[in-house]
Scaffold this active site. Structure first.
Site, short mmCIF file in Angstrom:
data_model
loop_
_atom_site.label_atom_id
_atom_site.label_comp_id
_atom_site.label_asym_id
_atom_site.label_seq_id
_atom_site.Cartn_x
_atom_site.Cartn_y
_atom_site.Cartn_z
N HIS A 149 -6.70 3.89 -0.19
CA HIS A 149 -6.51 3.54 1.22
C HIS A 149 -6.52 4.74 2.17
CE1 HIS A 149 -2.09 4.14 0.53
NE2 HIS A 149 -2.02 4.32 1.84
N HIS B 146 1.18 9.56 -2.76
CA HIS B 146 1.74 8.21 -2.73
C HIS B 146 0.67 7.15 -3.04
CE1 HIS B 146 0.25 8.05 1.45
NE2 HIS B 146 0.23 6.73 1.27
N HIS C 150 0.79 -1.23 0.00
CA HIS C 150 0.00 0.00 0.00
C HIS C 150 0.83 1.28 0.00
CE1 HIS C 150 0.68 -0.13 4.38
NE2 HIS C 150 0.31 1.14 4.41
N ASP C 151 2.03 1.24 0.57
CA ASP C 151 2.81 2.47 0.65
C ASP C 151 3.97 2.52 -0.35
OD1 ASP C 151 1.41 4.00 2.40
OD2 ASP C 151 2.53 3.40 4.19
N LYS D 56 5.37 5.71 -1.73
CA LYS D 56 6.19 6.65 -0.94
C LYS D 56 7.59 6.78 -1.52
CE LYS D 56 3.71 7.08 3.29
NZ LYS D 56 3.52 6.63 4.65
FE LIG Z 1 -0.53 5.38 2.97
#
Ligand SMILES: [Fe+2]
Length: 350
Positions: free
Chosen positions: A270, A247, A218-219, A222
């Site tokens: 999300h 992100h 999910h990240d 970033k």
């Molecule tokens: Fe996030």
């Protein structure tokens, strides 16, 4: 995959079993004559004198080939042909016709019949036509069996490549997080929590697998975030916050070529708020993908109980209270209920 195997087995079954022929004619003498000739040549033969019996026999026996009389009382062979071809596409059909009906027989070839024979029958011609039609049928079945084999192989290898790619991205996420003292292990912990919530919600095995990948990745977006902004010890400006929030879109774009749309959507949404109050949000409530709503709770909980450059970690009970407080606004209330039933939440609330 299972379907392909079942089909493959049934094709193999058709290729392996002894070929049964169905002789259809309203005249018993003709049926008997063909039956004798063809059984002498090793074929298993069945007989039928009218349409209804033909359809019953086809429904109960695997028939490789039908010799179908065009002129029969009741439903004719011409009317019966499309029914046989649509219901039993792997059954070959040879039309039997009087010499003066050859145009009709040719018409039948256009409608899917494999060949035609003229009456009165020349038994050697019958035998050759049967051999030819069965050979053609066998080739068609073998080609289909091979196609299915190839499709299965391609599917298998695509799955392998996908696994390797996702594994590499997962390793990249872990490496990125490990470099940052504030986010080390975040995605793994979020994944554990999201799966615990998913299990409370009774998600299917496939949805759990999608949730696992969505949470782990999910990240990933970033990677595109300015580290100075990400680690800023003070409150973020509106512009800085907007920059950090890209992100979710960047992450969705990164994984989109290799994952199911459900996983991409999970990552994309999300940070959406259930009541629609999130930044630049376009959907709200139950329109937000379910996985994203689960991920939102798991992600926020882990963020709250972790130190951040601009604040120190909350205690678990404090974070649980905050999640409860935001049920119905930031978070889906059903997901919050499931979250409260997870072991982590239950133990902290004891
Ligand atoms: Fe996030």
């Amino acid at each position: 995959m299972k379907q392909a195997n079942a089909n493959e087995e049934s094709i193999k079954g058709m290729l392996d079993q002894q070929e049964t022929l169905l002789i259809v004619d309203d005249e018993a003498v003709i049926r008997r004559m063909l039956h004798q000739k063809l059984s002498r040549e090793g074929y298993q033969c069945e007989e039928a004198d009218a349409a209804e019996q033909v359809l019953n026999t086809l429904a109960t026996n695997p028939i490789a080939l039908v010799i179908l009389d065009i002129k029969m009382p009741g439903k004719s062979g011409i009317e019966l042909l499309p029914e046989i071809k649509s219901g039993y596409p792997d059954t070959a059909v040879i039309m039997a016709t009087a010499v003066n009906d050859i145009n009709v027989a040719i018409q039948c070839l256009k409608q899917g019949a494999d060949d035609y024979l003229c009456k009165p029958f020349n038994l050697e011609e019958v035998s050759l036509a049967v051999q030819r039609a069965l050979e053609k049928r066998r080739l068609k079945l073998e080609i289909r069996e091979y196609q299915q084999f190839l499709e299965e192989k391609v599917e298998e290898q695509t799955g392998e490549i996908r696994k390797i790619f996702l594994g590499a991205i997962e390793a990249l996420v872990s490496a990125l997080e490990a470099k940052d003292k504030y986010t080390g292990g975040h995605s793994r912990r979020v994944t554990e929590m999201a799966l615990a919530i998913g299990s409370e919600l009774g998600l299917s095995a496939q949805d759990m697998e999608d949730l696992r990948w969505g949470s782990l990745l999910h990240d990933i977006g970033k990677i595109a975030i300015d580290k100075v902004i990400q680690n800023k010890p003070d409150k973020l400006t509106r512009e800085e916050y907007e920059h950090i929030m890209i992100h979710a879109h960047v992450g969705a774009d990164i994984v989109q070529p290799v994952v199911d749309g459900k996983i991409t959507e999970m990552i994309e949404h999300h940070h959406d708020h259930y009541d629609g109050s999130g930044l630049h949000q376009v959907i709200a409530g139950n329109d937000i993908p379910f996985g994203a709503r689960i991920l939102a709770v798991a992600d926020a909980f882990d963020a709250m109980i972790s130190n951040r450059p601009y604040r120190s970690a909350m205690s678990i009970p404090e974070a649980i209270d905050e999640i409860k407080r935001c049920a119905g606004t930031q978070f889906d209330p059903d997901v919050v209920t499931a979250f409260l039933k997870t072991k982590t939440a239950e133990m902290a609330m004891k």
